[in-house]
Design an enzyme around this catalytic site. Sequence first.
Site, mmCIF file in Angstrom:
data_model
loop_
_atom_site.group_PDB
_atom_site.id
_atom_site.type_symbol
_atom_site.label_atom_id
_atom_site.label_comp_id
_atom_site.label_asym_id
_atom_site.label_seq_id
_atom_site.Cartn_x
_atom_site.Cartn_y
_atom_site.Cartn_z
ATOM 1 N N GLY A 46 59.226 25.843 -60.105
ATOM 2 C CA GLY A 46 58.625 26.957 -61.314
ATOM 3 C C GLY A 46 57.793 27.279 -61.727
ATOM 4 O O GLY A 46 56.326 26.887 -61.307
ATOM 5 N N CYS A 90 52.023 20.064 -60.092
ATOM 6 C CA CYS A 90 51.910 21.763 -60.708
ATOM 7 C C CYS A 90 51.155 22.122 -59.654
ATOM 8 O O CYS A 90 50.240 21.826 -59.243
ATOM 9 C CB CYS A 90 51.200 21.688 -62.359
ATOM 10 S SG CYS A 90 51.339 23.018 -62.965
ATOM 11 N N LEU A 91 51.898 23.613 -60.019
ATOM 12 C CA LEU A 91 50.546 25.235 -58.976
ATOM 13 C C LEU A 91 49.635 25.006 -59.472
ATOM 14 O O LEU A 91 48.709 25.723 -58.725
ATOM 15 C CB LEU A 91 51.966 25.654 -59.055
ATOM 16 C CG LEU A 91 53.093 25.484 -57.798
ATOM 17 C CD1 LEU A 91 53.517 27.475 -57.790
ATOM 18 C CD2 LEU A 91 52.804 25.445 -57.326
ATOM 19 N N HIS A 132 58.500 21.217 -68.646
ATOM 20 C CA HIS A 132 57.337 21.183 -68.338
ATOM 21 C C HIS A 132 56.350 22.661 -68.624
ATOM 22 O O HIS A 132 55.935 22.985 -68.803
ATOM 23 C CB HIS A 132 57.445 21.078 -66.581
ATOM 24 C CG HIS A 132 55.845 21.101 -65.405
ATOM 25 N ND1 HIS A 132 54.910 20.535 -65.764
ATOM 26 C CD2 HIS A 132 55.666 22.781 -65.335
ATOM 27 C CE1 HIS A 132 54.245 20.836 -64.192
ATOM 28 N NE2 HIS A 132 53.862 22.325 -64.731
ATOM 29 N N GLU A 133 57.638 23.222 -67.585
ATOM 30 C CA GLU A 133 57.489 25.181 -67.784
ATOM 31 C C GLU A 133 57.542 25.444 -69.194
ATOM 32 O O GLU A 133 55.948 26.366 -69.756
ATOM 33 C CB GLU A 133 58.147 25.963 -66.739
ATOM 34 C CG GLU A 133 59.148 25.606 -65.641
ATOM 35 C CD GLU A 133 57.243 25.973 -64.930
ATOM 36 O OE1 GLU A 133 55.993 26.349 -65.579
ATOM 37 O OE2 GLU A 133 56.980 25.019 -64.078
ATOM 38 N N HIS A 136 54.066 24.574 -70.869
ATOM 39 C CA HIS A 136 53.161 25.363 -70.104
ATOM 40 C C HIS A 136 52.549 26.888 -70.918
ATOM 41 O O HIS A 136 51.605 27.153 -71.335
ATOM 42 C CB HIS A 136 53.850 26.195 -68.773
ATOM 43 C CG HIS A 136 52.598 25.917 -67.653
ATOM 44 N ND1 HIS A 136 50.849 25.213 -67.189
ATOM 45 C CD2 HIS A 136 53.279 24.821 -66.671
ATOM 46 C CE1 HIS A 136 51.041 24.586 -66.261
ATOM 47 N NE2 HIS A 136 52.482 25.272 -65.941
#
Length: 151
Positions: A46, A90-91, A132-133, A136
């Site tokens: 994501g 996480c990226l 999670h997204e 953000h």
Amino acid sequence: MAKRRIYQVGENVLRQVSKPVTEFDDKLSALMDDMIETLVIADGAGLAAPQVGVLKRIFVATFDGGKTFVEAVNPVIVKAKGSKVAPEGCLSIPNAREKVERPRSVVVEAFDRHGNPITLKASGFEAACFCHEIDHLDGILFTDRAINGKR
């Protein structure tokens, strides 16, 4: 389409609250195309718009290695059930994994890139990814929700 830079922990944009999308136009579609390309290249599940430096309430996700994508504009969790603890990454925080408690299932109401209302139902990993997204979009990182004492 173009790959965008993924912002990293410590960069201010990741801690800001994103604004709702009000224009469903070619500019939005181009951003979402860029986010999808960036997600595929980064080999993630994501990606939220703040992670590419854009403070808009948008995320994209894939759960099949980039064959199909979930796109959500102005997403809101309208129902959450159960609880599950699992490690997350996480990226924007490379090489970090922490245990996070998330709902076992969620229902998310959002819009597609054309402004059409959509309802997303997810459980397990997909539900955690959506949560999670959406975090953000509110300036929250998964490490803020870590349950192992590291914050």
